[in-house]
Motif scaffolding. Structure first.
Motif, PDB file in Angstrom:
ATOM      1  N   CYS A   1       5.169  -3.731  -7.427  1.00  0.00           N
ATOM      2  CA  CYS A   1       5.374  -2.286  -7.572  1.00  0.00           C
ATOM      3  C   CYS A   1       5.048  -1.816  -8.993  1.00  0.00           C
ATOM      4  N   GLN A   2       4.600  -2.736  -9.826  1.00  0.00           N
ATOM      5  CA  GLN A   2       4.136  -2.495 -11.184  1.00  0.00           C
ATOM      6  C   GLN A   2       5.254  -2.090 -12.136  1.00  0.00           C
ATOM      7  N   VAL A   3       5.664  -0.826 -12.132  1.00  0.00           N
ATOM      8  CA  VAL A   3       6.695  -0.374 -13.065  1.00  0.00           C
ATOM      9  C   VAL A   3       7.858   0.240 -12.290  1.00  0.00           C
ATOM     10  N   GLU A   4       9.019   0.212 -12.900  1.00  0.00           N
ATOM     11  CA  GLU A   4      10.243   0.623 -12.212  1.00  0.00           C
ATOM     12  C   GLU A   4      10.247   2.111 -11.881  1.00  0.00           C
ATOM     13  N   THR A   5      10.662   2.407 -10.648  1.00  0.00           N
ATOM     14  CA  THR A   5      10.947   3.773 -10.229  1.00  0.00           C
ATOM     15  C   THR A   5      12.245   3.756  -9.433  1.00  0.00           C
TER      16      THR A   5
ATOM     17  N   GLY B   1      -3.214  -0.221  -1.568  1.00  0.00           N
ATOM     18  CA  GLY B   1      -3.053  -1.267  -2.556  1.00  0.00           C
ATOM     19  C   GLY B   1      -4.050  -2.376  -2.336  1.00  0.00           C
ATOM     20  N   VAL B   2      -3.866  -3.455  -3.067  1.00  0.00           N
ATOM     21  CA  VAL B   2      -4.782  -4.590  -3.058  1.00  0.00           C
ATOM     22  C   VAL B   2      -4.042  -5.817  -2.554  1.00  0.00           C
ATOM     23  N   SER B   3      -4.705  -6.587  -1.716  1.00  0.00           N
ATOM     24  CA  SER B   3      -4.103  -7.791  -1.153  1.00  0.00           C
ATOM     25  C   SER B   3      -4.889  -9.019  -1.597  1.00  0.00           C
ATOM     26  N   LEU B   4      -4.178  -9.962  -2.218  1.00  0.00           N
ATOM     27  CA  LEU B   4      -4.762 -11.239  -2.609  1.00  0.00           C
ATOM     28  C   LEU B   4      -3.757 -12.345  -2.291  1.00  0.00           C
ATOM     29  N   GLY B   5      -4.203 -13.380  -1.619  1.00  0.00           N
ATOM     30  CA  GLY B   5      -3.301 -14.456  -1.271  1.00  0.00           C
ATOM     31  C   GLY B   5      -2.104 -13.935  -0.497  1.00  0.00           C
ATOM     32  N   ALA B   6      -0.905 -14.344  -0.918  1.00  0.00           N
ATOM     33  CA  ALA B   6       0.329 -13.888  -0.272  1.00  0.00           C
ATOM     34  C   ALA B   6       1.009 -12.814  -1.104  1.00  0.00           C
ATOM     35  N   ALA B   7       0.201 -11.979  -1.762  1.00  0.00           N
ATOM     36  CA  ALA B   7       0.739 -10.894  -2.587  1.00  0.00           C
ATOM     37  C   ALA B   7       0.062  -9.585  -2.226  1.00  0.00           C
ATOM     38  N   PHE B   8       0.834  -8.506  -2.284  1.00  0.00           N
ATOM     39  CA  PHE B   8       0.280  -7.156  -2.108  1.00  0.00           C
ATOM     40  C   PHE B   8       0.612  -6.364  -3.363  1.00  0.00           C
ATOM     41  N   PHE B   9      -0.427  -5.775  -3.959  1.00  0.00           N
ATOM     42  CA  PHE B   9      -0.270  -5.000  -5.183  1.00  0.00           C
ATOM     43  C   PHE B   9      -0.297  -3.520  -4.813  1.00  0.00           C
ATOM     44  N   GLY B  10       0.865  -2.898  -4.736  1.00  0.00           N
ATOM     45  CA  GLY B  10       0.942  -1.498  -4.367  1.00  0.00           C
ATOM     46  C   GLY B  10       0.432  -0.608  -5.484  1.00  0.00           C
ATOM     47  N   GLU B  11      -0.391   0.374  -5.132  1.00  0.00           N
ATOM     48  CA  GLU B  11      -0.968   1.261  -6.131  1.00  0.00           C
ATOM     49  C   GLU B  11      -0.337   2.650  -6.121  1.00  0.00           C
ATOM     50  N   SER B  12      -0.299   3.300  -4.969  1.00  0.00           N
ATOM     51  CA  SER B  12       0.250   4.657  -4.926  1.00  0.00           C
ATOM     52  C   SER B  12       0.570   5.022  -3.487  1.00  0.00           C
TER      53      SER B  12
ATOM     54  N   GLY C   1     -12.965  -5.647   1.784  1.00  0.00           N
ATOM     55  CA  GLY C   1     -11.849  -6.221   2.512  1.00  0.00           C
ATOM     56  C   GLY C   1     -10.662  -6.645   1.687  1.00  0.00           C
ATOM     57  N   TYR C   2     -10.554  -6.132   0.442  1.00  0.00           N
ATOM     58  CA  TYR C   2      -9.432  -6.500  -0.417  1.00  0.00           C
ATOM     59  C   TYR C   2      -8.439  -5.362  -0.636  1.00  0.00           C
ATOM     60  N   ALA C   3      -8.876  -4.132  -0.523  1.00  0.00           N
ATOM     61  CA  ALA C   3      -7.978  -2.982  -0.680  1.00  0.00           C
ATOM     62  C   ALA C   3      -7.689  -2.404   0.696  1.00  0.00           C
ATOM     63  N   HIS C   4      -6.451  -1.978   0.901  1.00  0.00           N
ATOM     64  CA  HIS C   4      -6.015  -1.555   2.240  1.00  0.00           C
ATOM     65  C   HIS C   4      -5.152  -0.299   2.173  1.00  0.00           C
ATOM     66  N   SER C   5      -5.175   0.442   3.260  1.00  0.00           N
ATOM     67  CA  SER C   5      -4.300   1.608   3.391  1.00  0.00           C
ATOM     68  C   SER C   5      -3.353   1.394   4.560  1.00  0.00           C
TER      69      SER C   5
ATOM     70  N   ALA D   1       5.687   4.385   6.311  1.00  0.00           N
ATOM     71  CA  ALA D   1       4.521   3.530   6.099  1.00  0.00           C
ATOM     72  C   ALA D   1       4.885   2.334   5.233  1.00  0.00           C
ATOM     73  N   PHE D   2       5.655   2.577   4.184  1.00  0.00           N
ATOM     74  CA  PHE D   2       6.024   1.503   3.264  1.00  0.00           C
ATOM     75  C   PHE D   2       6.896   0.458   3.947  1.00  0.00           C
ATOM     76  N   VAL D   3       7.942   0.894   4.630  1.00  0.00           N
ATOM     77  CA  VAL D   3       8.848  -0.044   5.291  1.00  0.00           C
ATOM     78  C   VAL D   3       8.113  -0.841   6.364  1.00  0.00           C
ATOM     79  N   THR D   4       7.288  -0.159   7.151  1.00  0.00           N
ATOM     80  CA  THR D   4       6.534  -0.847   8.196  1.00  0.00           C
ATOM     81  C   THR D   4       5.602  -1.889   7.588  1.00  0.00           C
TER      82      THR D   4
END
Length: 232
Positions: free
Chosen positions: A189-193, A148-159, A129-133, A171-174
């Motif tokens: 978003c980890q590193v700049e793109t 990505g991964v969701s913890l607390g009030a943060a979402f860690f986007g992976e790909s 229940g920590y990683a989501h699509s 999907a991203f905007v929604t």
């Protein structure tokens, strides 16, 4: 700066993130167990390595971050959203999303960092229940999405990936709009793109990111499957 070798017996132990080298590499080794992954993300650390390489753990400086209330959506994408070309679902095809992310050809990358080991690890995290699509569907077919991964009030986007125009963007905007409604404080978003900079993501010094992360982790985690439509 030294690169630390992680203990196999203590998945909760990581060196301080500010000891990463200039490239952002902090440590090597360990495993991808849910316990270790959660310990890493809660400290602003994430795994990133190629097939055949040892597990590398990163804490880049600066960190690329999007605050939900600073989301920028261009005119063309707004029209796509208004037409309702895609149905956005949550957590209905997690394994398929991460598999498709691993198949995407990306400029400047030879192969994928989403190895079978990584796929299995994040599926296990999803089952806890920590990683989501977040998925964009059209005509009953998966056309794009992200995970990505969701913890607390943060979402860690992976790909993310797209098999049709604007599918991953929708999907991203929604998702970001949903995060704003939920009171999430940032998307990592980890590193700049260039792609994510168009949405309003900014570079933060590591110190600022870690301070924001500590604050975000004071909030409860939305653990478990995110329902469709996403529950309030």
């Amino acid at each position: 700066m030294p690169i630390y070798l992680l203990s196999e017996e203590h998945p909760e132990l990581f060196p301080p993130p500010d000891r990463a080298d200039k490239s952002g590499v902090l440590a090597v080794g360990g495993d991808l167990s849910p316990e270790r992954l959660l310990a890493a993300y809660s400290r602003g650390i994430f795994p990133w390595f190629s097939e055949g390489d040892p597990i590398l753990w990163h804490s880049p400086d600066p960190r690329f971050v999007l605050e939900p209330d600073k989301l920028h959506v261009g005119r063309s994408l707004r029209k796509t959203l208004a037409r309702g070309e895609y149905e956005v679902r949550y957590d209905t095809a997690f394994a398929r999303v991460i598999t498709e992310c691993g198949r995407v050809t990306r400029p400047g990358q030879n192969g994928t960092w989403i190895t079978d080991e990584m796929l299995e690890a994040y599926v296990a995290l999803h089952e806890r229940g920590y990683a989501h699509s977040v998925e964009a569907w059209a005509g009953g077919e998966l056309k794009g999405g992200l995970y990505g991964v969701s913890l607390g009030a943060a979402f860690f986007g992976e790909s993310m990936f797209a098999l049709a125009p604007d599918a991953s963007k929708v999907a991203f905007v929604t998702a970001v709009e949903r995060f704003k409604a939920w009171g999430f404080q940032f998307v990592d978003c980890q590193v700049e793109t260039e792609h994510l900079s168009r949405f309003g993501a900014e570079s933060w010094p590591r110190k600022r990111f870690l301070t924001a992360l500590r604050e975000a982790l004071r909030q409860p985690t939305r653990q478990g499957k995110w329902t469709q439509p996403a529950s309030e």
